[in-house]
Design an enzyme around this catalytic site. Sequence first.
Site, mmCIF file in Angstrom:
data_model
loop_
_atom_site.group_PDB
_atom_site.id
_atom_site.type_symbol
_atom_site.label_atom_id
_atom_site.label_comp_id
_atom_site.label_asym_id
_atom_site.label_seq_id
_atom_site.Cartn_x
_atom_site.Cartn_y
_atom_site.Cartn_z
ATOM 1 N N LYS A 53 0.829 -1.211 0.000
ATOM 2 C CA LYS A 53 0.000 0.000 0.000
ATOM 3 C C LYS A 53 0.867 1.266 0.000
ATOM 4 O O LYS A 53 0.606 2.197 -0.753
ATOM 5 C CB LYS A 53 -0.943 -0.011 1.213
ATOM 6 C CG LYS A 53 -2.025 -1.093 1.123
ATOM 7 C CD LYS A 53 -2.853 -1.243 2.400
ATOM 8 C CE LYS A 53 -3.867 -2.386 2.237
ATOM 9 N NZ LYS A 53 -4.709 -2.610 3.432
ATOM 10 N N GLN A 97 -5.228 -1.362 9.589
ATOM 11 C CA GLN A 97 -4.964 -2.655 8.941
ATOM 12 C C GLN A 97 -5.517 -3.807 9.789
ATOM 13 O O GLN A 97 -5.296 -3.861 10.988
ATOM 14 C CB GLN A 97 -3.452 -2.820 8.707
ATOM 15 C CG GLN A 97 -3.070 -4.063 7.941
ATOM 16 C CD GLN A 97 -3.605 -4.105 6.514
ATOM 17 O OE1 GLN A 97 -3.848 -3.063 5.888
ATOM 18 N NE2 GLN A 97 -3.825 -5.291 5.997
ATOM 19 N N ASP A 120 -11.424 2.616 3.562
ATOM 20 C CA ASP A 120 -11.734 1.188 3.559
ATOM 21 C C ASP A 120 -13.240 0.950 3.424
ATOM 22 O O ASP A 120 -13.671 -0.186 3.190
ATOM 23 C CB ASP A 120 -11.258 0.528 4.866
ATOM 24 C CG ASP A 120 -9.967 -0.255 4.689
ATOM 25 O OD1 ASP A 120 -9.712 -0.728 3.563
ATOM 26 O OD2 ASP A 120 -9.230 -0.396 5.684
HETATM 27 N N1 GUN Z 1 -6.855 -6.814 5.802
HETATM 28 C C1 GUN Z 1 -7.166 -7.575 4.722
HETATM 29 N N2 GUN Z 1 -7.825 -6.842 3.805
HETATM 30 C C2 GUN Z 1 -7.941 -5.594 4.315
HETATM 31 C C3 GUN Z 1 -8.525 -4.391 3.834
HETATM 32 O O1 GUN Z 1 -9.106 -4.307 2.750
HETATM 33 N N3 GUN Z 1 -8.427 -3.322 4.655
HETATM 34 C C4 GUN Z 1 -7.814 -3.375 5.868
HETATM 35 N N4 GUN Z 1 -7.767 -2.275 6.606
HETATM 36 N N5 GUN Z 1 -7.265 -4.473 6.345
HETATM 37 C C5 GUN Z 1 -7.334 -5.582 5.569
#
Ligand code: GUN
Length: 305
Positions: A53, A97, A120
Amino acid sequence: MAQLLDGKIASQKILDMVREGIVTSTQFNFRKPGLAVIVVGDNPASQVYVGHKLRACESVGIFSKEYRLPASASMEEVKLAIDELNRSPNIDGILVQMPLPPHLDAIDLVTRIDPSKDVDGFTPHNLTRLLQGRTGLFPCTPLGVMRLLEMNNIAVRGKHAVILGRSLIVGRPLLAMLLDANATVTVTHSHTEHLKEICQTADILFAAIGRPGFVEGSWIKPGAVVVDVGINRVTNPSEVPYLKASEPERYSQLVNKGSLLVGDVRFGEAEKIASFITPVPGGVGPLTVAMLMSNTLHAYRTRKK
Ligand code: GUN
């Protein structure tokens, strides 16, 4: 043989569009969009995903900052970090996360995020808007899945879509998006009876349960589209007993390197039956990151107005 739905190509196209959008939006000396990533603890998979990311931010021109908290952090400490980022004028997107250490209530924490910065799409505000069929910030992985289908001219209208998994991150929001796109949707989960037979009726099958090789080739209707959302790291061949026969090269990789990423679908079996299929890695994964960049640009533009 099924045609590959290549997530790397699709995500590059999206990232190019985001990059151009940022150049246009910042041309009169406006500040860059900003993304804050909160990571609690040291889950190894999370470290890898967050790395992807942050690198994507760099590549499209988003300012990014990682906030690391120890695994022992309290709800109060994480909420304080979120509150500060909610107030920060340079931050347009905030994400926490997942997964979080078990003593933390993930839903409680994400609910604290300013909905205009909720890249998100996990806040009640944005989830409601998704269910209402209105615009908003929506979860990146299901958005990426929908974009991948669109970009490959796979229509979902009128089709029977079967989703394996009812998580807040994938299954539930994907249900809403597919309904909006006029699919007929069945959501299955760990208590579903006659799972194999239901999967066999799917025109489009979405696997999002996080279990390596759970979906066998015989579960797939000939000519169906298979979207594998699972990303499972396996370290022992006994976790994937089907692999040696159906994907001998990947099996050798696992034996030689001691580790391999596999999806929820037995790819080697499924590719002989499906019309289209996503690989793992290189399928849905890169789209998730691309849609996060797209959501951050969207949040920036909305907030700038
Ligand atoms: N962990 C796995 N997929 C995601 C996601 O799309 N967003 C976040 N914040 N954590 C994750």
